[in-house]
Each structure stands twice: as C-alpha cells, then as structure tokens.
Motif scaffolding. Structure first.
Motif, PDB file in Angstrom:
ATOM      1  N   ARG A 191      38.104  38.443  37.294  1.00  0.00           N
ATOM      2  CA  ARG A 191      38.042  37.013  37.595  1.00  0.00           C
ATOM      3  C   ARG A 191      39.364  36.533  38.180  1.00  0.00           C
ATOM      4  NH1 ARG A 191      39.860  32.639  35.439  1.00  0.00           N
ATOM      5  NH2 ARG A 191      40.574  33.627  33.549  1.00  0.00           N
ATOM      6  N   ARG A 192      40.473  36.947  37.591  1.00  0.00           N
ATOM      7  CA  ARG A 192      41.785  36.523  38.084  1.00  0.00           C
ATOM      8  C   ARG A 192      42.055  37.070  39.483  1.00  0.00           C
ATOM      9  NH1 ARG A 192      45.241  37.410  32.538  1.00  0.00           N
ATOM     10  NH2 ARG A 192      44.270  35.705  31.406  1.00  0.00           N
ATOM     11  N   GLU A 193      41.605  38.292  39.722  1.00  0.00           N
ATOM     12  CA  GLU A 193      41.769  38.879  41.052  1.00  0.00           C
ATOM     13  C   GLU A 193      40.984  38.067  42.087  1.00  0.00           C
ATOM     14  OE1 GLU A 193      40.274  42.884  43.207  1.00  0.00           O
ATOM     15  OE2 GLU A 193      41.432  43.176  41.370  1.00  0.00           O
TER      16      GLU A 193
ATOM     17  N   LEU B 199      42.512  36.212  45.396  1.00  0.00           N
ATOM     18  CA  LEU B 199      42.012  36.480  46.752  1.00  0.00           C
ATOM     19  C   LEU B 199      41.450  35.216  47.403  1.00  0.00           C
ATOM     20  CD1 LEU B 199      40.455  40.016  46.200  1.00  0.00           C
ATOM     21  CD2 LEU B 199      42.605  39.437  47.345  1.00  0.00           C
ATOM     22  N   ALA B 200      40.830  34.346  46.609  1.00  0.00           N
ATOM     23  CA  ALA B 200      40.363  33.068  47.144  1.00  0.00           C
ATOM     24  C   ALA B 200      41.560  32.191  47.527  1.00  0.00           C
ATOM     25  CB  ALA B 200      39.478  32.360  46.123  1.00  0.00           C
ATOM     26  N   ALA B 201      42.607  32.258  46.721  1.00  0.00           N
ATOM     27  CA  ALA B 201      43.827  31.510  47.041  1.00  0.00           C
ATOM     28  C   ALA B 201      44.441  32.032  48.337  1.00  0.00           C
ATOM     29  CB  ALA B 201      44.825  31.613  45.894  1.00  0.00           C
ATOM     30  N   ALA B 202      44.329  33.326  48.572  1.00  0.00           N
ATOM     31  CA  ALA B 202      44.852  33.904  49.808  1.00  0.00           C
ATOM     32  C   ALA B 202      44.180  33.274  51.026  1.00  0.00           C
ATOM     33  CB  ALA B 202      44.657  35.418  49.808  1.00  0.00           C
ATOM     34  N   ASP B 203      42.877  32.998  50.921  1.00  0.00           N
ATOM     35  CA  ASP B 203      42.165  32.338  52.022  1.00  0.00           C
ATOM     36  C   ASP B 203      42.796  30.987  52.331  1.00  0.00           C
ATOM     37  OD1 ASP B 203      40.345  34.433  52.246  1.00  0.00           O
ATOM     38  OD2 ASP B 203      38.870  33.474  50.925  1.00  0.00           O
ATOM     39  N   LEU B 204      43.069  30.209  51.288  1.00  0.00           N
ATOM     40  CA  LEU B 204      43.683  28.894  51.474  1.00  0.00           C
ATOM     41  C   LEU B 204      45.089  29.012  52.045  1.00  0.00           C
ATOM     42  CD1 LEU B 204      42.005  27.342  48.574  1.00  0.00           C
ATOM     43  CD2 LEU B 204      43.193  25.789  50.060  1.00  0.00           C
TER      44      LEU B 204
ATOM     45  N   TRP C 299      51.977  34.161  44.677  1.00  0.00           N
ATOM     46  CA  TRP C 299      50.863  34.727  45.453  1.00  0.00           C
ATOM     47  C   TRP C 299      51.184  34.691  46.938  1.00  0.00           C
ATOM     48  CZ3 TRP C 299      46.580  31.450  42.684  1.00  0.00           C
ATOM     49  CH2 TRP C 299      46.445  31.900  41.358  1.00  0.00           C
ATOM     50  N   ARG C 300      51.767  33.584  47.404  1.00  0.00           N
ATOM     51  CA  ARG C 300      52.135  33.445  48.812  1.00  0.00           C
ATOM     52  C   ARG C 300      53.128  34.554  49.218  1.00  0.00           C
ATOM     53  NH1 ARG C 300      51.746  29.429  52.242  1.00  0.00           N
ATOM     54  NH2 ARG C 300      51.264  27.908  50.624  1.00  0.00           N
ATOM     55  N   ARG C 301      54.151  34.761  48.390  1.00  0.00           N
ATOM     56  CA  ARG C 301      55.157  35.787  48.697  1.00  0.00           C
ATOM     57  C   ARG C 301      54.548  37.180  48.674  1.00  0.00           C
ATOM     58  NH1 ARG C 301      58.508  33.221  44.562  1.00  0.00           N
ATOM     59  NH2 ARG C 301      58.050  35.136  43.482  1.00  0.00           N
ATOM     60  N   ALA C 302      53.668  37.442  47.681  1.00  0.00           N
ATOM     61  CA  ALA C 302      53.013  38.761  47.607  1.00  0.00           C
ATOM     62  C   ALA C 302      52.142  38.985  48.827  1.00  0.00           C
ATOM     63  CB  ALA C 302      52.181  38.868  46.327  1.00  0.00           C
TER      64      ALA C 302
ATOM     65  N   VAL D  66      45.661  42.410  44.534  1.00  0.00           N
ATOM     66  CA  VAL D  66      44.640  43.128  43.774  1.00  0.00           C
ATOM     67  C   VAL D  66      45.196  43.489  42.402  1.00  0.00           C
ATOM     68  CG1 VAL D  66      43.264  45.253  43.732  1.00  0.00           C
ATOM     69  CG2 VAL D  66      43.557  44.006  45.857  1.00  0.00           C
ATOM     70  N   SER D  67      44.347  43.438  41.389  1.00  0.00           N
ATOM     71  CA  SER D  67      44.757  43.768  40.023  1.00  0.00           C
ATOM     72  C   SER D  67      45.277  45.192  39.948  1.00  0.00           C
ATOM     73  CB  SER D  67      43.572  43.602  39.075  1.00  0.00           C
ATOM     74  OG  SER D  67      43.947  43.989  37.775  1.00  0.00           O
TER      75      SER D  67
END
Length: 103
Positions: A9-11, A15-20, A44-47, A57-58
C-alpha cells in the motif's frame, strides 16, 4: 514491523505521488494529497530525481535483525559481550564495575 500488505500500500502511495511530482506538483500539494509530511514528499521527490521510480519501490521489511540467535559478532562462544568481562570474571571475580553478568 509493517506487514507485506502495508508495504505494498505504501509503495502504491509513493508511486502515485511520483505521478503528481512529475506533473509539477509542489511538495506541499503532494503532502496534502497523500496525507504525509512535506518532508516525506520532498524525500520522494529527491529519490525520484536521483533513482527514478525504482527508487520508490519497497525494499522489503525494515528494522534491525536480532543478534540473539547466535549471529552476533559481538558475543563470544560463551555468550559474553566481547570486551565486557576480564578473564578473571569467568572464575567468579568481580573485576569490572561495568560487568553485565548477573550473579
């Protein structure tokens, strides 16, 4: 420790946040959308910038592994913490005020 389902779920959230993020959303917008801190959104942005989606990815279960199963390099064969006991301690002498042995 999170279950496999929680990790999945966290992954999905990352990944959905990556879309944004790729669409140009700010850390504040990502944090608000996914109910996380701006620090998490920025992480997440930096990763994403440094390693792409694969970086989000987890990596499996986290946490420290127990050394109690005899895997600890800090314990000798008798189970004593290396460097905590002097040789005389094995004969019942209390030589060290830092001794952890219970008598």
């Amino acid at each position: 420790m999170p279950t496999a389902e929680e990790r999945v779920r966290r992954e999905r959230v990352r990944l959905a946040a990556a879309d944004l993020i790729e669409a140009g959303a700010s850390d504040r917008e990502v944090a608000r959308q996914f109910r996380v801190t701006r620090m998490s959104a920025n992480r997440w942005r930096r990763a994403l910038a440094s390693g792409g989606r694969q970086a989000l990815v987890s990596k499996g279960p986290g946490g420290a592994r127990s050394g109690a199963a005899g895997n600890s390099p800090l314990l000798d064969s008798a189970g004593r913490a290396d460097g905590w006991f002097r040789e005389a301690d094995t004969e019942g002498c209390r030589c060290s005020p830092w001794s952890l042995r219970l008598t």
